[in-house]
Write a protein that holds these residues in place. Structure first.
Motif, PDB file in Angstrom:
ATOM      1  N   UNK A   6     -32.082 -73.518-101.734  1.00 60.42           N
ATOM      2  CA  UNK A   6     -31.288 -72.743-102.695  1.00 60.42           C
ATOM      3  C   UNK A   6     -31.527 -73.173-104.131  1.00 60.42           C
ATOM      4  N   UNK A   7     -31.500 -74.453-104.356  1.00 61.79           N
ATOM      5  CA  UNK A   7     -31.701 -74.871-105.758  1.00 61.79           C
ATOM      6  C   UNK A   7     -33.123 -74.571-106.223  1.00 61.79           C
ATOM      7  N   UNK A   8     -34.081 -74.648-105.290  1.00 71.64           N
ATOM      8  CA  UNK A   8     -35.466 -74.352-105.665  1.00 71.64           C
ATOM      9  C   UNK A   8     -35.587 -72.884-106.064  1.00 71.64           C
ATOM     10  N   UNK A   9     -34.967 -72.004-105.279  1.00 76.46           N
ATOM     11  CA  UNK A   9     -35.024 -70.568-105.573  1.00 76.46           C
ATOM     12  C   UNK A   9     -34.395 -70.249-106.926  1.00 76.46           C
ATOM     13  N   UNK A  10     -33.418 -71.047-107.304  1.00 78.42           N
ATOM     14  CA  UNK A  10     -32.735 -70.790-108.574  1.00 78.42           C
ATOM     15  C   UNK A  10     -33.591 -71.192-109.779  1.00 78.42           C
ATOM     16  N   UNK A  11     -34.609 -72.002-109.569  1.00 74.67           N
ATOM     17  CA  UNK A  11     -35.513 -72.360-110.676  1.00 74.67           C
ATOM     18  C   UNK A  11     -36.376 -71.152-111.039  1.00 74.67           C
ATOM     19  N   UNK A  12     -36.783 -71.062-112.312  1.00 71.82           N
ATOM     20  CA  UNK A  12     -37.560 -69.905-112.776  1.00 71.82           C
ATOM     21  C   UNK A  12     -38.801 -69.671-111.931  1.00 71.82           C
ATOM     22  N   UNK A  66     -43.011 -77.227-111.772  1.00 68.27           N
ATOM     23  CA  UNK A  66     -43.670 -78.511-111.997  1.00 68.27           C
ATOM     24  C   UNK A  66     -42.612 -79.608-112.076  1.00 68.27           C
ATOM     25  N   UNK A  67     -42.768 -80.671-111.276  1.00 70.46           N
ATOM     26  CA  UNK A  67     -41.719 -81.697-111.236  1.00 70.46           C
ATOM     27  C   UNK A  67     -41.882 -82.768-112.313  1.00 70.46           C
ATOM     28  N   UNK A  68     -43.013 -82.745-113.030  1.00 68.16           N
ATOM     29  CA  UNK A  68     -43.233 -83.759-114.067  1.00 68.16           C
ATOM     30  C   UNK A  68     -43.690 -85.059-113.450  1.00 68.16           C
ATOM     31  N   UNK A  69     -44.090 -85.984-114.319  1.00 67.88           N
ATOM     32  CA  UNK A  69     -44.597 -87.265-113.833  1.00 67.88           C
ATOM     33  C   UNK A  69     -43.504 -88.019-113.102  1.00 67.88           C
TER      34      UNK A  69
END
Ligand SMILES: Nc1ncnc2c1ncn2[C@@H]1O[C@H](COP(=O)(O)OP(=O)(O)O)[C@@H](O)[C@H]1O
Ligand SMILES: [Mg+2]
Length: 605
Positions: free
Chosen positions: A483-489, A495-498
């Motif tokens: 769910x939280x992943x789907x809410x990301x643009x 990209x999760x960053x370093x």
């Protein structure tokens, strides 16, 4: 702020021939390049050493006969030699460059591979920054210098031998006179290079202290400001900067004295040749003008290979500590590895469909039998520790910090090996099973989960590389991360960053849980996965934990006791001992340490 001296020393001792001879083997895969380079150095020295007499002969010819055909031929030879000169220079620069790149590549690969194989205990005592320096700057230092040292040894010694021989052939006595400058030159070079090496080492040391001080104060700027410690930090930094200036001045001064000394000695050599040769010329007993000029050219050339050689030896000396560390890392033998018997079985099973190491594939039981374990000998962690867990059981480990909970699961996963006693998988010592197979049976979610830079999709897929996108999504659903992943643009392509820095700890936790679920391991470990997250994420993780625990062998270490109430067995661990062992109800009934802890946690809420 201090560094472990054993990890970080730069030695000023003599050149360690054995070390470098050992290092030469890294050139082996590039031997064609190495031979080309040495050949070019050799050729160059021959050309350089034969130019002066050619010049001399041309001068004599011109003085005595004027412009003759012979003079033109000599001119032609001279031109040809200059072209060979240019070609060999091009060739050795190219070869040395390729050699340096090739060796650097090999060394880094070797170090990287070794780091992947080494166990936790290796990393316990070595800071990450230190290791990064080994793989980057130490490898570069060694691989950049080695080709040039090798080249200069070939070029310089050929040149020296060539010059001496030529001078002696031209005029033996004069040669001895000219070479009178060699002993003082060698002594001066030796003395000054040693001092300059020492001062440049001090410069480097101070420089790294300055860098460390910089990064510490940047990282700790909030603490510094809130404690009002700016001026103390500044004083400390001032001291370092002062020291740096002192060392730099000393180094510059040494260079300023040394270079003129060399120049003067060189001129003295030329002067001697001119004087002695000139006298001979006047009395008509010795050299022709051309040969005298050739001689003087030699006298000028003479100090060059000595200078170069001593500079290269100094390079070698200052790269020695780096070489030692790189070599040390390459030779580090992983303390936890497959036994020869296991390796033989793995070899035999290769290509067949059977189990890779011949053992059972389903983990029915894990037994700790009489385990004694310590990280440091003076600090025993576990003593006479026994525990048996079975397939399908969910085990919760609770108790005070430092009690040994993480140690127990680290031992189970063979990240460390017990100092005494045995750990059995289905009754077989885990050292008789393949390390890779055993560790692949574990799915581990850590307190501070590590993500690699890349997308969420890639990070979850890291659990099982051949999984398709749908399998990744399923794992994320199971973990409660979908769910939280789907809410990301950009959803799964986010990209999760370093190191995952662009996500919250709770989000990272859910992703690492999904990653572990995707691998579908037989044994599941959650080490305080819920201690640093908000209650909302906790609810999500709680649901995932219940899912994970059913039917699997699982170890859950938790501070919040609400997360582990449903575990089949709760072990209360303190000082490396199991004080209590039972279900939540049993332990509450027993009214012991667990019940006390539980009551304490719920009194507050
Ligand atoms: N890598 C390590 N090197 C040295 N000592 C360690 C290491 N990891 C843990 N310890 C020590 O071992 C003891 C048990 O630690 P740990 O198993 O992490 O406890 P827990 O997980 O119950 O908090 C502690 O005293 C800790 O300081
Ligand atoms: Mg722990």
């Amino acid at each position: 702020m201090t560094h472990d001296p054993g990890l970080d020393d730069e030695r000023s001792g003599a050149i360690d021939l054995r070390l470098w001879m050992n290092f030469i083997k890294h050139l082996k895969p590039h031997r064609r390049m190495a031979f080309t380079m040495c050949g070019a150095g050799f050729g160059l020295a021959i050309v350089e050493a034969s130019l002066p007499p050619l010049t001399g002969m041309m001068i004599d010819e011109a003085i005595e006969q004027g412009v003759t055909n012979r003079l033109l031929v000599m001119g032609g030879i001279f031109m040809a030699m200059m072209m060979i000169f240019a070609f060999t220079v091009w060739l050795f620069i190219k070869a040395a460059g390729e050699l340096a790149t090739g060796v650097a590549y090999d060394l880094r690969n070797g170090c990287f591979q070794r780091l992947q194989e080494l166990p936790f205990s290796f990393f316990d005592v070595r800071p990450t920054g230190w290791l990064v320096t080994r793989v980057t700057s130490d490898c570069a230092k060694v691989s950049d210098r080695m080709p040039w040292v090798l080249l200069d040894i070939f070029w310089g010694s050929t040149m020296l031998i060539g010059i001496c021989t030529a001078m002696m052939i031209i005029d033996f006595q004069l040669a001895l006179w000219t070479m009178a400058i060699v002993p003082p030159l060698v002594i001066a070079t030796w003395i000054f290079k040693r001092r300059m090496l020492a001062s440049s080492r001090d410069m480097r040391r101070t420089n790294s202290a300055i860098t460390a001080s910089f990064s510490e104060s940047i990282n700790g700027i909030r603490t510094t400001k809130s404690l009002n410690r700016e001026s103390q930090n500044l004083d400390e930094f001032d001291g370092l900067a002062d020291a740096m200036r002192g060392h730099s001045m000393r180094n510059a001064l040494q260079a300023a004295v040394f270079l003129p000394i060399v120049a003067v000695l060189g001129s003295i050599g030329v002067g001697i040749a001119l004087w002695k040769g000139g006298v001979q010329l006047e009395t008509g007993t010795g050299l022709s003008i051309g040969m005298l000029i050739a001689f003087m050219e030699y006298a000028i050339l003479f100090s060059m290979p000595i200078q170069e050689l001593s500079a290269r030896l100094a390079d070698l000396q200052s790269a020695q500590a780096a070489a030692e560390r790189v070599q040390g890392l390459l030779e580090e033998v992983p303390s936890i590895k497959d036994s020869p018997e296991v390796l033989a079985r793995l070899e035999a099973a290769r290509g067949t469909d059977g189990p890779p190491d011949g053992g059972e594939q389903v983990v029915e039981t894990i037994e700790f039998r009489g385990i004694r374990f310590h990280y440091k000998p003076e600090e025993p962690i576990l003593e006479n520790f026994d525990l048996t867990v079975r397939k399908g059981e969910s085990i919760a480990l609770v108790g005070p910090t430092g009690g040994g909970k993480s140690t127990i699961v680290n031992l189970a996963a063979r990240f460390y090996e017990p100092n005494e006693g045995r750990i059995l998988i289905n009754g077989v010592d885990f050292r008789d099973r393949s390390l890779e197979w055993w560790q692949a049976q574990f799915g581990i979610v850590q307190q501070v989960p590590h993500l690699f830079s890349g997308t969420i999709m890639e990070n979850i897929r890291y659990g099982r590389l051949e999984a398709d996108d749908e399998a990744v999504r399923n794992a994320a659903r199971q973990a409660g991360a979908h769910e939280f992943i789907e809410r990301l643009d950009d959803g799964y392509e986010h990209d999760v960053g370093e190191g995952g820095e662009l996500l919250s700890t709770g989000q990272r936790q859910l992703i690492s849980l999904a990653r572990a679920l995707l691998a579908d391991p037989q044994i599941f470990v959650m080490d305080e996965a819920t201690s640093s997250i908000d209650t909302e994420t906790e609810t999500l993780i709680q649901a995932a934990i219940d899912e994970v625990m059913t039917g699997r062998l699982s170890f859950v270490i938790a501070h919040r006791l609400s997360t582990i109430r449903d575990a089949d067995r709760i072990l209360f661990i303190e000082s490396g001992c199991i004080l209590e062992d039972g279900t939540h109800e049993e332990l509450m009934q027993a009214n012991g340490r667990y019940a006390e802890l539980y009551a304490g946690q719920f009194a507050g809420t």
